[in-house]
Design a protein around this motif. Structure first.
Motif, PDB file in Angstrom:
ATOM      1  N   LYS A 225       0.643  -1.327  -0.137  1.00  0.00           N
ATOM      2  CA  LYS A 225      -0.059   0.032  -0.433  1.00  0.00           C
ATOM      3  C   LYS A 225       0.998   1.088   0.090  1.00  0.00           C
TER       4      LYS A 225
ATOM      5  N   GLU B 137      -0.145   9.319   5.134  1.00  0.00           N
ATOM      6  CA  GLU B 137      -1.173   8.878   4.129  1.00  0.00           C
ATOM      7  C   GLU B 137      -1.898   7.117   4.678  1.00  0.00           C
ATOM      8  N   LEU B 138      -1.042   6.217   4.343  1.00  0.00           N
ATOM      9  CA  LEU B 138      -2.006   4.328   4.997  1.00  0.00           C
ATOM     10  C   LEU B 138      -2.027   5.247   6.392  1.00  0.00           C
TER      11      LEU B 138
ATOM     12  N   SER C 151      -2.588   7.857   8.598  1.00  0.00           N
ATOM     13  CA  SER C 151      -4.045   8.983   8.615  1.00  0.00           C
ATOM     14  C   SER C 151      -5.097   8.475   8.407  1.00  0.00           C
ATOM     15  N   ASN C 152      -5.026   7.246   7.625  1.00  0.00           N
ATOM     16  CA  ASN C 152      -6.183   6.536   6.415  1.00  0.00           C
ATOM     17  C   ASN C 152      -6.901   5.241   7.462  1.00  0.00           C
TER      18      ASN C 152
END
Length: 166
Positions: free
Chosen positions: A43, A160-161, A163-164
């Motif tokens: 990812k 980003e991963l 935070s998601n």
């Protein structure tokens, strides 16, 4: 306002080494998993617009991660990591290489020795990566290929991963 996370990328030409210190706003075990589990590595590891696709991974001493970084046009760049030392949740070492889809190492590109350490800082985790090349010429070849830019983008993908996942 979210805190500024440490990101330090230095090139040590005298020792043919890249040193990267990167702090992440995530708990230690999650950061460890992101660097050691294929379903998470896929990812974030490749700089966009590329994606990582793991063919096989055996995260053990003597194990190997074989993967492709695939571009939007379908081009694939095969890579592998040969793991040589693992201290669970604390550090791991591997030899990095470009290869073919079966894991046969390419002589056209240099290998590098990675040492990756994880430090629990409570609400954040510090990852310290040292990438040693055999020669200054090998180091310069990787830098010219855009390693700093690509690795910086991948670190952003990991932010980003995380935070998601919150």
């Amino acid at each position: 306002m979210k805190p500024t996370l440490l990101f330090d990328f230095t090139v040590d030409k005298e020792n043919s080494t890249v040193n990267v210190k990167r702090e992440f706003a995530a708990e230690h075990s999650l950061v460890w998993d992101a660097w050691t589990k294929p379903e998470m590595l896929d990812k974030w590891w490749a700089p966009k617009p590329y994606v990582t696709k793991t063919k096989s991974m055996n995260f053990t001493n003597g194990g190997r991660w074989l993967y492709a970084m695939e571009g939007p046009e379908g081009d694939k760049h095969w890579c592998l990591a040969d793991y040589s030392a693992i201290d669970t949740k604390n550090s791991f070492k591997h030899l990095d290489a470009f290869c073919d889809p079966e894991g046969n190492i390419s002589d056209a590109m240099p290998r590098s020795a990675w040492s990756t350490k994880f430090t629990n800082q409570g609400e954040t985790t510090l990852v310290n990566v040292s990438i040693k090349h055999d020669t200054l010429e090998d180091l310069e070849k990787i830098i010219e290929m855009g390693f700093k830019e690509g690795f910086t983008m991948a670190m952003g993908n990991l932010d980003e991963l995380f935070s998601n996942l919150k």
